[in-house]
Design a protein around this motif. Sequence first.
Motif, mmCIF file in Angstrom:
data_model
loop_
_atom_site.group_PDB
_atom_site.id
_atom_site.type_symbol
_atom_site.label_atom_id
_atom_site.label_comp_id
_atom_site.label_asym_id
_atom_site.label_seq_id
_atom_site.Cartn_x
_atom_site.Cartn_y
_atom_site.Cartn_z
ATOM 1 N N LEU A 273 2.551 1.451 -3.658
ATOM 2 C CA LEU A 273 0.999 2.053 -4.239
ATOM 3 C C LEU A 273 1.050 3.352 -4.163
ATOM 4 O O LEU A 273 0.544 4.307 -4.809
ATOM 5 C CB LEU A 273 0.199 1.214 -3.688
ATOM 6 C CG LEU A 273 -1.368 2.172 -4.870
ATOM 7 C CD1 LEU A 273 -1.046 1.556 -6.486
ATOM 8 C CD2 LEU A 273 -2.175 1.031 -4.534
ATOM 9 N N ALA A 274 1.091 3.875 -2.836
ATOM 10 C CA ALA A 274 1.017 5.713 -2.429
ATOM 11 C C ALA A 274 1.885 6.820 -3.550
ATOM 12 O O ALA A 274 1.784 7.382 -3.272
ATOM 13 C CB ALA A 274 0.459 5.782 -0.895
ATOM 14 N N ARG B 8 0.587 -1.269 0.052
ATOM 15 C CA ARG B 8 -0.303 0.242 -0.302
ATOM 16 C C ARG B 8 0.612 1.534 -0.460
ATOM 17 O O ARG B 8 0.364 2.420 -0.856
ATOM 18 C CB ARG B 8 -0.665 -0.163 0.844
ATOM 19 C CG ARG B 8 -2.064 -1.153 1.346
ATOM 20 C CD ARG B 8 -2.590 -0.539 1.981
ATOM 21 N NE ARG B 8 -4.421 -1.780 2.037
ATOM 22 C CZ ARG B 8 -4.956 -1.955 3.005
ATOM 23 N NH1 ARG B 8 -4.571 -2.078 4.297
ATOM 24 N NH2 ARG B 8 -6.215 -2.740 2.993
ATOM 25 N N ALA C 164 3.572 5.524 -5.563
ATOM 26 C CA ALA C 164 3.396 5.956 -7.096
ATOM 27 C C ALA C 164 2.918 6.769 -7.469
ATOM 28 O O ALA C 164 2.747 7.430 -8.302
ATOM 29 C CB ALA C 164 3.187 4.105 -7.743
ATOM 30 N N GLN C 165 1.557 7.091 -6.421
ATOM 31 C CA GLN C 165 0.402 7.724 -7.289
ATOM 32 C C GLN C 165 0.730 9.282 -7.104
ATOM 33 O O GLN C 165 0.377 10.030 -7.943
ATOM 34 C CB GLN C 165 -0.718 7.222 -6.189
ATOM 35 C CG GLN C 165 -1.938 8.224 -6.723
ATOM 36 C CD GLN C 165 -2.419 7.763 -8.579
ATOM 37 O OE1 GLN C 165 -3.003 7.044 -8.355
ATOM 38 N NE2 GLN C 165 -2.606 8.439 -9.061
ATOM 39 N N ALA C 166 1.455 8.834 -5.808
ATOM 40 C CA ALA C 166 1.330 10.774 -5.505
ATOM 41 C C ALA C 166 2.927 10.990 -6.548
ATOM 42 O O ALA C 166 2.745 12.369 -7.502
ATOM 43 C CB ALA C 166 2.427 10.940 -3.825
ATOM 44 N N GLU C 167 3.450 10.084 -6.653
ATOM 45 C CA GLU C 167 4.256 10.572 -8.375
ATOM 46 C C GLU C 167 3.749 10.946 -9.371
ATOM 47 O O GLU C 167 3.952 12.120 -9.471
ATOM 48 C CB GLU C 167 5.335 9.250 -8.514
ATOM 49 C CG GLU C 167 6.661 9.680 -9.597
ATOM 50 C CD GLU C 167 7.721 10.835 -9.227
ATOM 51 O OE1 GLU C 167 7.839 11.424 -10.442
ATOM 52 O OE2 GLU C 167 7.336 11.435 -8.337
ATOM 53 N N ILE C 168 2.836 10.098 -10.053
ATOM 54 C CA ILE C 168 1.750 10.520 -10.972
ATOM 55 C C ILE C 168 1.164 11.716 -11.037
ATOM 56 O O ILE C 168 1.177 13.066 -12.295
ATOM 57 C CB ILE C 168 0.702 9.035 -11.116
ATOM 58 C CG1 ILE C 168 1.702 7.544 -11.483
ATOM 59 C CG2 ILE C 168 0.092 9.246 -11.792
ATOM 60 C CD1 ILE C 168 0.507 6.719 -12.156
ATOM 61 N N ASP C 169 0.865 12.057 -10.009
ATOM 62 C CA ASP C 169 0.537 12.858 -9.536
ATOM 63 C C ASP C 169 0.808 14.365 -9.323
ATOM 64 O O ASP C 169 1.149 15.165 -10.379
ATOM 65 C CB ASP C 169 -0.941 13.294 -7.994
ATOM 66 C CG ASP C 169 -2.382 12.115 -7.658
ATOM 67 O OD1 ASP C 169 -2.291 11.933 -8.509
ATOM 68 O OD2 ASP C 169 -2.680 11.942 -7.072
#
Length: 203
Positions: free
Chosen positions: A184-185, A181, A187-192
């Motif tokens: 994943l968080a 998790r 990775a999502q922060a980097e995408i954002d």
Amino acid sequence: AHDVRFYLAVAYHELGDMKAAEQELRRIPAASDRYEDARINLGQLLYETERPEEAAAAVESLLEVDNNNARGLRYLIELYEVMANYPKALEYAQRLVQSDPGNDEYLYRLAWVYEKGGERDQAITVLRKVLEMNPDNGPALNFLGYTFAERGENLDEAEQLIKMEGASLAQKLKGIVAKARDQLARAQAEIDRVFVAEHTERA
């Protein structure tokens, strides 16, 4: 040159040319950085070609160069277990423990050899030492708990050990999930972050 010879041997092995693979592996000298890999692979090849005694000798020669080589010791334990030569398996399991006395996994391996060799009381003694060293060693908790249950001995302790093993496994799984998790968080922060940066530049 020895790297090339080693990978050539691996290629021969994969192609099924066992004789050529064996010749290449035997040509790698003890002074080579590839000697450990060569001896382990040679042992595996010889075992596959139904020459277990030669397989053992090939890996034992590694220990003549590096007395505490963990890969070699583990391989010989497994090989002698398969050959049902438990005294030899025990000899190498004891050497593995001596090479790193604080390693509870090595101590657990010793307990397993005692069990396979029919020395269950010795196995139990070693398993208790494993749990003194690491109370969360799941395999040891499970092994000792079910051993008591099968013998009809120490049943309250057996039940507790099995419960502890389940709790230990659950805790490990929670840790794995939490790590996943977190990744994943991140990775999502980097995408954002990239998304915002791109749109800011366009604006």
